[in-house]
Design a protein around this motif. Structure first.
Motif, mmCIF file in Angstrom:
data_model
loop_
_atom_site.group_PDB
_atom_site.id
_atom_site.type_symbol
_atom_site.label_atom_id
_atom_site.label_comp_id
_atom_site.label_asym_id
_atom_site.label_seq_id
_atom_site.Cartn_x
_atom_site.Cartn_y
_atom_site.Cartn_z
ATOM 1 N N LYS A 128 -25.372 -22.139 17.158
ATOM 2 C CA LYS A 128 -25.570 -22.441 18.573
ATOM 3 C C LYS A 128 -26.276 -21.312 19.329
ATOM 4 C CE LYS A 128 -20.912 -20.960 19.798
ATOM 5 N NZ LYS A 128 -19.624 -21.368 20.305
ATOM 6 N N PHE A 129 -26.224 -20.097 18.809
ATOM 7 C CA PHE A 129 -26.868 -18.973 19.492
ATOM 8 C C PHE A 129 -28.371 -18.940 19.225
ATOM 9 C CE2 PHE A 129 -22.486 -17.568 18.683
ATOM 10 C CZ PHE A 129 -22.054 -17.492 20.001
ATOM 11 N N LYS A 130 -28.786 -19.309 18.019
ATOM 12 C CA LYS A 130 -30.212 -19.312 17.681
ATOM 13 C C LYS A 130 -30.839 -20.698 17.808
ATOM 14 C CE LYS A 130 -29.974 -15.439 14.485
ATOM 15 N NZ LYS A 130 -30.205 -14.966 13.129
ATOM 16 N N ASN A 131 -30.006 -21.712 18.050
ATOM 17 C CA ASN A 131 -30.451 -23.100 18.168
ATOM 18 C C ASN A 131 -31.233 -23.563 16.948
ATOM 19 O OD1 ASN A 131 -29.256 -23.598 20.653
ATOM 20 N ND2 ASN A 131 -31.001 -22.738 21.764
ATOM 21 N N SER A 132 -30.691 -23.263 15.786
ATOM 22 C CA SER A 132 -31.325 -23.725 14.546
ATOM 23 C C SER A 132 -30.266 -23.810 13.444
ATOM 24 C CB SER A 132 -32.441 -22.760 14.122
ATOM 25 O OG SER A 132 -31.891 -21.503 13.812
ATOM 26 N N PHE A 133 -30.656 -24.499 12.376
ATOM 27 C CA PHE A 133 -29.776 -24.605 11.221
ATOM 28 C C PHE A 133 -29.983 -23.405 10.299
ATOM 29 C CE2 PHE A 133 -29.827 -29.047 12.483
ATOM 30 C CZ PHE A 133 -28.507 -29.419 12.272
ATOM 31 N N PHE A 134 -28.934 -23.025 9.578
ATOM 32 C CA PHE A 134 -29.046 -21.992 8.553
ATOM 33 C C PHE A 134 -28.259 -22.448 7.330
ATOM 34 C CE2 PHE A 134 -25.173 -20.952 10.738
ATOM 35 C CZ PHE A 134 -24.318 -20.441 9.771
ATOM 36 N N GLU A 135 -28.658 -21.903 6.179
ATOM 37 C CA GLU A 135 -27.963 -22.239 4.938
ATOM 38 C C GLU A 135 -26.713 -21.380 4.814
ATOM 39 O OE1 GLU A 135 -30.224 -22.041 1.379
ATOM 40 O OE2 GLU A 135 -31.641 -23.567 2.024
ATOM 41 N N ARG A 136 -25.613 -22.029 4.505
ATOM 42 C CA ARG A 136 -24.361 -21.310 4.317
ATOM 43 C C ARG A 136 -23.799 -21.659 2.944
ATOM 44 N NH1 ARG A 136 -18.676 -21.314 7.516
ATOM 45 N NH2 ARG A 136 -17.713 -19.923 6.017
ATOM 46 N N LYS A 137 -23.479 -20.625 2.171
ATOM 47 C CA LYS A 137 -22.886 -20.831 0.851
ATOM 48 C C LYS A 137 -21.373 -20.700 0.973
ATOM 49 C CE LYS A 137 -26.679 -19.491 -2.109
ATOM 50 N NZ LYS A 137 -27.070 -18.752 -3.294
ATOM 51 N N VAL A 138 -20.683 -21.689 0.443
ATOM 52 C CA VAL A 138 -19.225 -21.670 0.391
ATOM 53 C C VAL A 138 -18.843 -21.592 -1.076
ATOM 54 C CG1 VAL A 138 -17.115 -22.951 0.909
ATOM 55 C CG2 VAL A 138 -19.021 -22.980 2.526
#
Length: 174
Positions: A128-138
């Motif tokens: 929400k701070f950068k207004n974009s999606f990012f890849e997250r590894k779980v």
């Protein structure tokens, strides 16, 4: 919610850890018993006996075997079990975080998390701070199968230290 990490993992690894330590202490007790026998035999020999040198060699060999066994057994087997135990203990008692993201792909490559073999689920999560999606590894345990997700499924999941604890599919992509 479907529990991916179950309490029985901690119970099983705790039993395995105790069994591993028990085996090690039995080997040490066997070494001590054999050393006591060699020492008693040594003390009963007269001064200058020709049997002194073979008894010293036997004691040196026993000690060498114990030291090598300790480095290998404690340094490899017990260390790995203890790391897995510590991670499982942290998962059961640690602070859990809840997230919602879109499933992207499975990452089967072997990685390590705190000394434990893991593989990854890759999610696309909104920042929400950068207004974009990012890849997250779980991370998930390497020995366990992946949960069944389709690409772009909206998933709510709970992690502890970025290790998957439980998940729920909110929307399935068709």
């Amino acid at each position: 919610m479907i529990n991916y990490f179950e309490k029985e993992f901690l119970d099983n690894v705790s039993k395995q850890r105790k069994r591993t330590l028990l085996i090690y202490f039995l080997v040490v007790a066997l070494y001590l018993a054999m050393s006591v026998i060699v020492m008693v035999r040594y003390l009963r020999l007269p001064y200058g006996s020709p049997q002194i040198a073979p008894l010293k060699i036997v004691e040196f060999v026993l000690t060498f075997i114990l030291v090598v066994f300790s480095f290998i057994y404690l340094g490899i087997k017990y260390k790995r079990i203890n790391k897995y135990y510590t991670l499982c203990k942290n998962i059961t008692g640690g602070i859990k975080e809840e997230f919602t993201a879109y499933f992207f792909e499975y990452d089967e490559s072997l990685s390590t998390k705190d000394g434990v073999d893991v593989k990854a689920l890759v999610f696309l999560q909104w920042n929400k701070f950068k207004n974009s999606f990012f890849e997250r590894k779980v991370w998930v345990f390497y020995e366990k199968p992946f949960p069944k997700f389709n690409e772009h499924d909206k998933v709510r999941f709970i992690t502890q230290g970025n290790v998957l604890v439980s998940y729920e599919i909110l929307e399935e992509e068709e």
